[in-house]
Design a protein around this motif. Structure first.
Motif, PDB file in Angstrom:
ATOM      1  N   TYR A 138       0.855  -1.188   0.000  1.00 36.19           N
ATOM      2  CA  TYR A 138       0.000   0.000   0.000  1.00 36.19           C
ATOM      3  C   TYR A 138       0.890   1.237   0.000  1.00 36.19           C
ATOM      4  O   TYR A 138       1.636   1.472   0.941  1.00 36.19           O
ATOM      5  N   GLU A 139       0.805   2.030  -1.061  1.00 32.20           N
ATOM      6  CA  GLU A 139       1.651   3.225  -1.210  1.00 32.20           C
ATOM      7  C   GLU A 139       0.768   4.448  -1.433  1.00 32.20           C
ATOM      8  O   GLU A 139       0.915   5.185  -2.399  1.00 32.20           O
ATOM      9  N   PHE A 140      -0.176   4.687  -0.541  1.00 28.55           N
ATOM     10  CA  PHE A 140      -1.139   5.767  -0.718  1.00 28.55           C
ATOM     11  C   PHE A 140      -0.447   7.125  -0.797  1.00 28.55           C
ATOM     12  O   PHE A 140       0.391   7.465   0.027  1.00 28.55           O
ATOM     13  N   GLY A 141      -0.826   7.908  -1.808  1.00 33.06           N
ATOM     14  CA  GLY A 141      -0.326   9.274  -1.917  1.00 33.06           C
ATOM     15  C   GLY A 141       1.124   9.389  -2.327  1.00 33.06           C
ATOM     16  O   GLY A 141       1.727  10.442  -2.150  1.00 33.06           O
TER      17      GLY A 141
ATOM     18  N   THR B 160      -0.658  -5.792  -7.486  1.00 35.69           N
ATOM     19  CA  THR B 160       0.760  -5.940  -7.823  1.00 35.69           C
ATOM     20  C   THR B 160       0.904  -6.944  -8.948  1.00 35.69           C
ATOM     21  O   THR B 160       0.400  -8.065  -8.863  1.00 35.69           O
ATOM     22  N   GLN B 161       1.604  -6.529 -10.004  1.00 37.24           N
ATOM     23  CA  GLN B 161       1.759  -7.372 -11.192  1.00 37.24           C
ATOM     24  C   GLN B 161       3.218  -7.374 -11.636  1.00 37.24           C
ATOM     25  O   GLN B 161       3.861  -6.331 -11.678  1.00 37.24           O
ATOM     26  N   SER B 162       3.718  -8.558 -11.951  1.00 41.82           N
ATOM     27  CA  SER B 162       5.058  -8.674 -12.516  1.00 41.82           C
ATOM     28  C   SER B 162       4.967  -8.462 -14.023  1.00 41.82           C
ATOM     29  O   SER B 162       4.355  -9.263 -14.741  1.00 41.82           O
ATOM     30  N   LEU B 163       5.540  -7.360 -14.510  1.00 37.37           N
ATOM     31  CA  LEU B 163       5.466  -7.042 -15.934  1.00 37.37           C
ATOM     32  C   LEU B 163       6.380  -7.926 -16.759  1.00 37.37           C
ATOM     33  O   LEU B 163       6.054  -8.321 -17.880  1.00 37.37           O
ATOM     34  N   ARG B 164       7.514  -8.226 -16.200  1.00 39.19           N
ATOM     35  CA  ARG B 164       8.485  -9.136 -16.802  1.00 39.19           C
ATOM     36  C   ARG B 164       9.455  -9.527 -15.706  1.00 39.19           C
ATOM     37  O   ARG B 164       9.347  -9.070 -14.575  1.00 39.19           O
ATOM     38  N   THR B 165      10.399 -10.372 -16.011  1.00 41.07           N
ATOM     39  CA  THR B 165      11.353 -10.813 -15.000  1.00 41.07           C
ATOM     40  C   THR B 165      12.128  -9.620 -14.434  1.00 41.07           C
ATOM     41  O   THR B 165      12.787  -8.886 -15.168  1.00 41.07           O
ATOM     42  N   GLY B 166      12.012  -9.402 -13.129  1.00 41.90           N
ATOM     43  CA  GLY B 166      12.733  -8.322 -12.474  1.00 41.90           C
ATOM     44  C   GLY B 166      12.033  -6.984 -12.492  1.00 41.90           C
ATOM     45  O   GLY B 166      12.567  -6.005 -11.967  1.00 41.90           O
ATOM     46  N   VAL B 167      10.822  -6.906 -13.057  1.00 43.12           N
ATOM     47  CA  VAL B 167      10.079  -5.645 -13.103  1.00 43.12           C
ATOM     48  C   VAL B 167       8.695  -5.871 -12.498  1.00 43.12           C
ATOM     49  O   VAL B 167       7.934  -6.719 -12.965  1.00 43.12           O
ATOM     50  N   LYS B 168       8.385  -5.096 -11.460  1.00 40.77           N
ATOM     51  CA  LYS B 168       7.118  -5.268 -10.740  1.00 40.77           C
ATOM     52  C   LYS B 168       6.419  -3.925 -10.617  1.00 40.77           C
ATOM     53  O   LYS B 168       7.019  -2.910 -10.268  1.00 40.77           O
ATOM     54  N   LEU B 169       5.118  -3.919 -10.926  1.00 45.12           N
ATOM     55  CA  LEU B 169       4.297  -2.714 -10.848  1.00 45.12           C
ATOM     56  C   LEU B 169       3.276  -2.863  -9.734  1.00 45.12           C
ATOM     57  O   LEU B 169       2.623  -3.912  -9.607  1.00 45.12           O
ATOM     58  N   ASN B 170       3.128  -1.809  -8.928  1.00 42.75           N
ATOM     59  CA  ASN B 170       2.154  -1.807  -7.848  1.00 42.75           C
ATOM     60  C   ASN B 170       1.276  -0.565  -7.947  1.00 42.75           C
ATOM     61  O   ASN B 170       1.771   0.549  -8.057  1.00 42.75           O
ATOM     62  N   LEU B 171      -0.036  -0.774  -7.917  1.00 45.88           N
ATOM     63  CA  LEU B 171      -1.011   0.309  -7.927  1.00 45.88           C
ATOM     64  C   LEU B 171      -1.874   0.178  -6.678  1.00 45.88           C
ATOM     65  O   LEU B 171      -2.287  -0.931  -6.331  1.00 45.88           O
ATOM     66  N   SER B 172      -2.152   1.288  -6.007  1.00 46.76           N
ATOM     67  CA  SER B 172      -2.953   1.236  -4.789  1.00 46.76           C
ATOM     68  C   SER B 172      -3.826   2.481  -4.680  1.00 46.76           C
ATOM     69  O   SER B 172      -3.528   3.526  -5.278  1.00 46.76           O
TER      70      SER B 172
ATOM     71  N   GLY C  84     -14.105  14.029  -0.897  1.00 43.12           N
ATOM     72  CA  GLY C  84     -12.753  13.785  -1.381  1.00 43.12           C
ATOM     73  C   GLY C  84     -11.840  13.256  -0.293  1.00 43.12           C
ATOM     74  O   GLY C  84     -12.294  12.655   0.680  1.00 43.12           O
ATOM     75  N   GLY C  85     -10.539  13.501  -0.463  1.00 48.41           N
ATOM     76  CA  GLY C  85      -9.565  12.963   0.474  1.00 48.41           C
ATOM     77  C   GLY C  85      -9.061  11.601   0.064  1.00 48.41           C
ATOM     78  O   GLY C  85      -8.252  10.989   0.776  1.00 48.41           O
ATOM     79  N   HIS C  86      -9.518  11.101  -1.081  1.00 47.21           N
ATOM     80  CA  HIS C  86      -9.069   9.806  -1.570  1.00 47.21           C
ATOM     81  C   HIS C  86      -7.631   9.927  -2.074  1.00 47.21           C
ATOM     82  O   HIS C  86      -7.190  10.995  -2.501  1.00 47.21           O
ATOM     83  N   LYS C  87      -6.904   8.818  -2.022  1.00 45.42           N
ATOM     84  CA  LYS C  87      -5.492   8.842  -2.389  1.00 45.42           C
ATOM     85  C   LYS C  87      -5.168   7.715  -3.376  1.00 45.42           C
ATOM     86  O   LYS C  87      -5.740   6.627  -3.295  1.00 45.42           O
ATOM     87  N   LEU C  88      -4.231   8.008  -4.266  1.00 44.87           N
ATOM     88  CA  LEU C  88      -3.723   7.016  -5.205  1.00 44.87           C
ATOM     89  C   LEU C  88      -2.225   6.851  -4.983  1.00 44.87           C
ATOM     90  O   LEU C  88      -1.550   7.739  -4.466  1.00 44.87           O
TER      91      LEU C  88
END
Length: 284
Positions: free
Chosen positions: A23-26, A249-261, A272-276
């Protein structure tokens, strides 16, 4: 199952990770880990706080000397703070680890050092720390005993500069093959309970409660983690404040990982007050 109990600080870690990790809010974060053929490890992290519009980063180097049981780490951050760690695990004493940490901030001239010892064997895990402050050392100690899954631990801290306790914590719990129950009483005022259950190879569930005996404040949270067939991780959590957190969290390729929260303020959808948040990690 291992009979070596976790350290006091790691009690209830499985449940905490469900609520905190990924979780990486904001924030927008970028991380890079690499290792040379000689075994030297480099780790670089950069982070931009969207709310405070502040960017920070650090560079960490780790060198291991396995023949001598020595590990040396050094890190710099964007505040020009230098941190070093020297760890020694003697081969002659199984389970013993000695660590010396130091910190130096050139802009203010502030220096600090910490000496830590950890000894763990079957049924027992002991930690002692000494913070060497200019005003006087701060001592901390903790012990955890475990037998047949049941464990109990105690942690105490003492500040010599003002002759006051800085920590007075008790924990009890049970660690099974696929679940853990942990209860901690912090400073004889804050009661925290967590439950972690690995329901299947793909599903984990966690429950966290907190009750303050002095203020009667209550907090309750529920978290879950599900691993998809392609290895992607989907996480969600909710608390009694109406906050709903989600992470993917998704591994895009070997050694590369993307996280959205994202964090949704359920009680204030329109206000409001929501965070990405977003994080990308590279490892080679």
């Amino acid at each position: 199952m291992s009979q070596i109990p976790p350290s006091f600080g790691d009690l209830g870690k499985s449940a905490r990770d469900l609520f905190d990790k990924e979780y990486e809010f904001g924030k927008v974060k970028l991380g890079l880990k690499t290792k040379t053929e000689s075994g030297v490890e480099f780790e670089t992290n950069g982070s931009h706080d969207l709310e405070k519009n502040r960017t920070s980063g650090n560079l960490k180097t780790k060198i291991k000397f396995p023949d001598y049981g020595v590990t040396f780490s050094e890190s710099w951050n964007t505040n020009s703070e230098l941190n070093t760690e020297l760890a020694y695990e003697p081969c002659s004493i199984d389970g013993l680890k000695l660590t010396l940490n130091s910190s130096f901030l050139p802009s203010s001239g502030n220096k600090s050092a910490q000496f830590k010892t950890n000894y763990k064997r079957d049924y027992v895990n002991v930690d002692t720390d000494v913070d060497l402050q200019m005003t006087g050392p701060i001592f901390r100690g903790a012990t955890v005993f475990q037998y047949n899954g049941w464990y109990g631990g105690y942690q105490v801290g003492y500040n010599t500069s003002n002759a006051k306790l800085t920590a007075n914590n008790v924990a009890v719990g049970y660690q099974g093959a696929d679940f853990t129950v942990n209860t901690k009483l912090a400073d004889i005022a804050d009661c925290q309970t967590s439950v972690f259950h690995k329901a299947s190879d793909k599903t984990e569930v966690g429950l966290s409660t907190r009750y303050n005996l002095q203020t009667s404040n209550v907090s309750l949270g529920l978290a879950t983690k599900y691993t998809l067939n392609d290895g992607a991780i989907l996480k969600a959590k909710v608390n009694n404040q109406g906050q709903i957190g989600m992470a993917y969290t998704q591994s895009l390729r070997t050694g590369v990982k993307l996280n959205l929260s994202c964090l949704v303020e359920g009680r204030n959808i329109n206000a409001g007050g929501h965070k990405l948040g977003m994080a990308i990690d590279f490892e080679s």
